[in-house]
Motif scaffolding. Structure first.
Motif, PDB file in Angstrom:
ATOM      1  N   ARG A  53      24.236  33.502 102.827  1.00 36.75           N
ATOM      2  CA  ARG A  53      24.808  32.751 101.726  1.00 36.75           C
ATOM      3  C   ARG A  53      23.929  32.994 100.711  1.00 36.75           C
ATOM      4  NH1 ARG A  53      26.459  26.944 104.671  1.00 36.75           N
ATOM      5  NH2 ARG A  53      28.831  27.486 104.875  1.00 36.75           N
ATOM      6  N   LEU A  54      22.750  32.997 100.603  1.00 42.52           N
ATOM      7  CA  LEU A  54      21.651  33.420  99.707  1.00 42.52           C
ATOM      8  C   LEU A  54      22.020  34.857  99.091  1.00 42.52           C
ATOM      9  CD1 LEU A  54      18.388  31.624 100.944  1.00 42.52           C
ATOM     10  CD2 LEU A  54      19.599  31.346  98.582  1.00 42.52           C
ATOM     11  N   GLY A  55      22.067  35.644  99.945  1.00 45.81           N
ATOM     12  CA  GLY A  55      22.063  36.997  99.582  1.00 45.81           C
ATOM     13  C   GLY A  55      23.616  37.250  99.078  1.00 45.81           C
ATOM     14  N   ALA A  56      24.358  36.517  99.533  1.00 46.52           N
ATOM     15  CA  ALA A  56      25.902  36.642  98.938  1.00 46.52           C
ATOM     16  C   ALA A  56      25.902  36.267  97.364  1.00 46.52           C
ATOM     17  CB  ALA A  56      26.927  36.035  99.706  1.00 46.52           C
ATOM     18  N   PHE A  57      25.101  35.102  97.342  1.00 48.16           N
ATOM     19  CA  PHE A  57      24.950  34.268  95.801  1.00 48.16           C
ATOM     20  C   PHE A  57      24.146  35.374  94.927  1.00 48.16           C
ATOM     21  CE2 PHE A  57      22.405  32.055  92.897  1.00 48.16           C
ATOM     22  CZ  PHE A  57      23.602  31.329  92.098  1.00 48.16           C
ATOM     23  N   GLU A  58      23.159  36.118  95.264  1.00 47.60           N
ATOM     24  CA  GLU A  58      22.411  36.833  94.453  1.00 47.60           C
ATOM     25  C   GLU A  58      23.244  38.147  94.200  1.00 47.60           C
ATOM     26  OE1 GLU A  58      17.767  36.203  94.615  1.00 47.60           O
ATOM     27  OE2 GLU A  58      18.290  37.420  96.385  1.00 47.60           O
ATOM     28  N   LEU A  59      23.980  38.573  95.040  1.00 49.46           N
ATOM     29  CA  LEU A  59      24.702  39.746  94.942  1.00 49.46           C
ATOM     30  C   LEU A  59      25.911  39.520  93.990  1.00 49.46           C
ATOM     31  CD1 LEU A  59      24.818  41.402  98.569  1.00 49.46           C
ATOM     32  CD2 LEU A  59      23.891  42.333  96.326  1.00 49.46           C
ATOM     33  N   SER A  60      26.736  38.369  93.966  1.00 52.10           N
ATOM     34  CA  SER A  60      27.794  38.198  93.346  1.00 52.10           C
ATOM     35  C   SER A  60      27.487  37.348  92.003  1.00 52.10           C
ATOM     36  CB  SER A  60      28.679  37.250  94.183  1.00 52.10           C
ATOM     37  OG  SER A  60      27.899  35.964  94.204  1.00 52.10           O
ATOM     38  N   GLU A  61      26.387  36.669  91.887  1.00 51.35           N
ATOM     39  CA  GLU A  61      26.214  35.742  90.732  1.00 51.35           C
ATOM     40  C   GLU A  61      24.869  36.115  89.823  1.00 51.35           C
ATOM     41  OE1 GLU A  61      28.444  33.334  90.074  1.00 51.35           O
ATOM     42  OE2 GLU A  61      29.598  33.723  91.763  1.00 51.35           O
ATOM     43  N   ARG A  62      24.000  36.830  90.708  1.00 48.52           N
ATOM     44  CA  ARG A  62      22.775  37.375  89.756  1.00 48.52           C
ATOM     45  C   ARG A  62      22.626  38.821  89.653  1.00 48.52           C
ATOM     46  NH1 ARG A  62      19.072  33.414  88.174  1.00 48.52           N
ATOM     47  NH2 ARG A  62      18.352  35.366  87.161  1.00 48.52           N
ATOM     48  N   LEU A  63      23.617  39.140  88.921  1.00 49.16           N
ATOM     49  CA  LEU A  63      23.756  40.610  88.295  1.00 49.16           C
ATOM     50  C   LEU A  63      22.177  41.084  88.048  1.00 49.16           C
ATOM     51  CD1 LEU A  63      27.222  41.077  87.156  1.00 49.16           C
ATOM     52  CD2 LEU A  63      26.365  41.423  89.715  1.00 49.16           C
ATOM     53  N   ASP A  64      21.173  40.290  87.614  1.00 52.95           N
ATOM     54  CA  ASP A  64      20.011  40.625  87.079  1.00 52.95           C
ATOM     55  C   ASP A  64      19.238  41.010  88.342  1.00 52.95           C
ATOM     56  OD1 ASP A  64      20.141  37.970  87.513  1.00 52.95           O
ATOM     57  OD2 ASP A  64      18.125  37.856  86.968  1.00 52.95           O
ATOM     58  N   VAL A  65      19.499  40.711  89.556  1.00 51.01           N
ATOM     59  CA  VAL A  65      18.746  41.121  90.736  1.00 51.01           C
ATOM     60  C   VAL A  65      19.240  42.265  91.394  1.00 51.01           C
ATOM     61  CG1 VAL A  65      18.118  40.292  92.949  1.00 51.01           C
ATOM     62  CG2 VAL A  65      18.339  38.664  91.133  1.00 51.01           C
ATOM     63  N   PRO A  66      18.409  43.340  91.286  1.00 54.10           N
ATOM     64  CA  PRO A  66      19.242  44.500  91.789  1.00 54.10           C
ATOM     65  C   PRO A  66      19.716  44.461  93.250  1.00 54.10           C
ATOM     66  CG  PRO A  66      17.009  44.866  90.861  1.00 54.10           C
ATOM     67  CD  PRO A  66      17.323  43.551  90.925  1.00 54.10           C
ATOM     68  N   TYR A  67      20.676  45.116  93.833  1.00 58.64           N
ATOM     69  CA  TYR A  67      21.426  44.938  95.033  1.00 58.64           C
ATOM     70  C   TYR A  67      20.236  45.205  96.060  1.00 58.64           C
ATOM     71  CZ  TYR A  67      21.733  49.954  95.837  1.00 58.64           C
ATOM     72  OH  TYR A  67      21.631  51.270  95.966  1.00 58.64           O
ATOM     73  N   ARG A  68      19.640  46.136  95.961  1.00 57.66           N
ATOM     74  CA  ARG A  68      18.452  46.641  96.928  1.00 57.66           C
ATOM     75  C   ARG A  68      17.504  45.473  97.237  1.00 57.66           C
ATOM     76  NH1 ARG A  68      16.723  52.652  97.007  1.00 57.66           N
ATOM     77  NH2 ARG A  68      15.237  51.575  98.267  1.00 57.66           N
ATOM     78  N   VAL A  69      17.336  44.641  95.855  1.00 55.22           N
ATOM     79  CA  VAL A  69      16.274  43.397  96.050  1.00 55.22           C
ATOM     80  C   VAL A  69      16.982  42.321  96.902  1.00 55.22           C
ATOM     81  CG1 VAL A  69      14.774  41.811  94.900  1.00 55.22           C
ATOM     82  CG2 VAL A  69      14.965  44.231  93.996  1.00 55.22           C
ATOM     83  N   ALA A  70      18.022  42.202  96.459  1.00 57.79           N
ATOM     84  CA  ALA A  70      18.739  41.138  97.139  1.00 57.79           C
ATOM     85  C   ALA A  70      18.947  41.454  98.659  1.00 57.79           C
ATOM     86  CB  ALA A  70      20.300  40.905  96.838  1.00 57.79           C
ATOM     87  N   ILE A  71      19.335  42.622  99.142  1.00 53.81           N
ATOM     88  CA  ILE A  71      19.401  43.060 100.439  1.00 53.81           C
ATOM     89  C   ILE A  71      17.980  42.911 101.231  1.00 53.81           C
ATOM     90  CG2 ILE A  71      19.897  44.788 102.203  1.00 53.81           C
ATOM     91  CD1 ILE A  71      21.961  45.979  99.993  1.00 53.81           C
TER      92      ILE A  71
END
Length: 168
Positions: A107-125
């Motif tokens: 859920r945290l990862g999905a939130f960052e990937l979908s809502e926080r575009l300032d967080v690079p996808y590689r960082v979220a993963i």
């Protein structure tokens, strides 16, 4: 002991000033606390404001970004069903059979990937994988990595393509 030899007691190392944690370190700390708070919310359905208050009183939040912690906690809990819908079809089992830690990390990862575009996808993963390593079962980080990677390919297609193009 000769006069040349000294012990650490005689010549202590100079004290370093405590460095303020970097922004990324503070965000990592925020994610760790948010994971615990989301887990608590999932397990006992306490009110989010009650959990947030409890964490700010009971946890040392000096090394975290308190606003980011709050955004993660509020965002994940208020959008849980929407977030679940983003990754549910990527799972190899029903959502109800997920380990609660894995669910909170996803859920945290999905939130960052979908809502926080300032967080690079590689960082979220990567942050999701690290949380799963720290709090989850032995192999859960591999599972989390696979799900978040597939989700990133759906949600951050342009960012991934641009990164691949830049690396050519």
């Amino acid at each position: 002991m000769s006069e040349v030899e000294t012990t650490n007691d005689q010549n202590p190392a100079p004290k370093r000033k405590d460095k303020k944690p970097s922004r990324s370190q503070m965000r990592s700390a925020s994610r760790g606390l948010a994971l615990q708070a989301v887990y608590q919310w999932q397990m006992n359905q306490s009110s989010v404001s009650e959990i947030e208050t409890q964490f700010t009183l009971d946890q040392d939040m000096s090394a975290c970004d308190k606003l980011y912690f709050r955004e993660l906690l509020q965002g994940v809990t208020s959008r849980a069903k929407k977030l679940d819908g983003l990754f549910e079809e990527l799972l190899d089992r029903p959502l109800s059979e997920l380990d609660p830690i894995e669910l909170a990390v996803l859920r945290l990862g999905a939130f960052e990937l979908s809502e926080r575009l300032d967080v690079p996808y590689r960082v979220a993963i990567n942050e999701g994988v690290e949380l799963a390593k720290g709090f989850g079962a032995t192999e859960s980080h591999k599972y989390v990595n696979g799900i978040l990677d597939k989700l990133a390919q759906r949600l951050r297609r342009e960012e991934i393509a641009a990164r691949r193009q830049a690396n050519k």
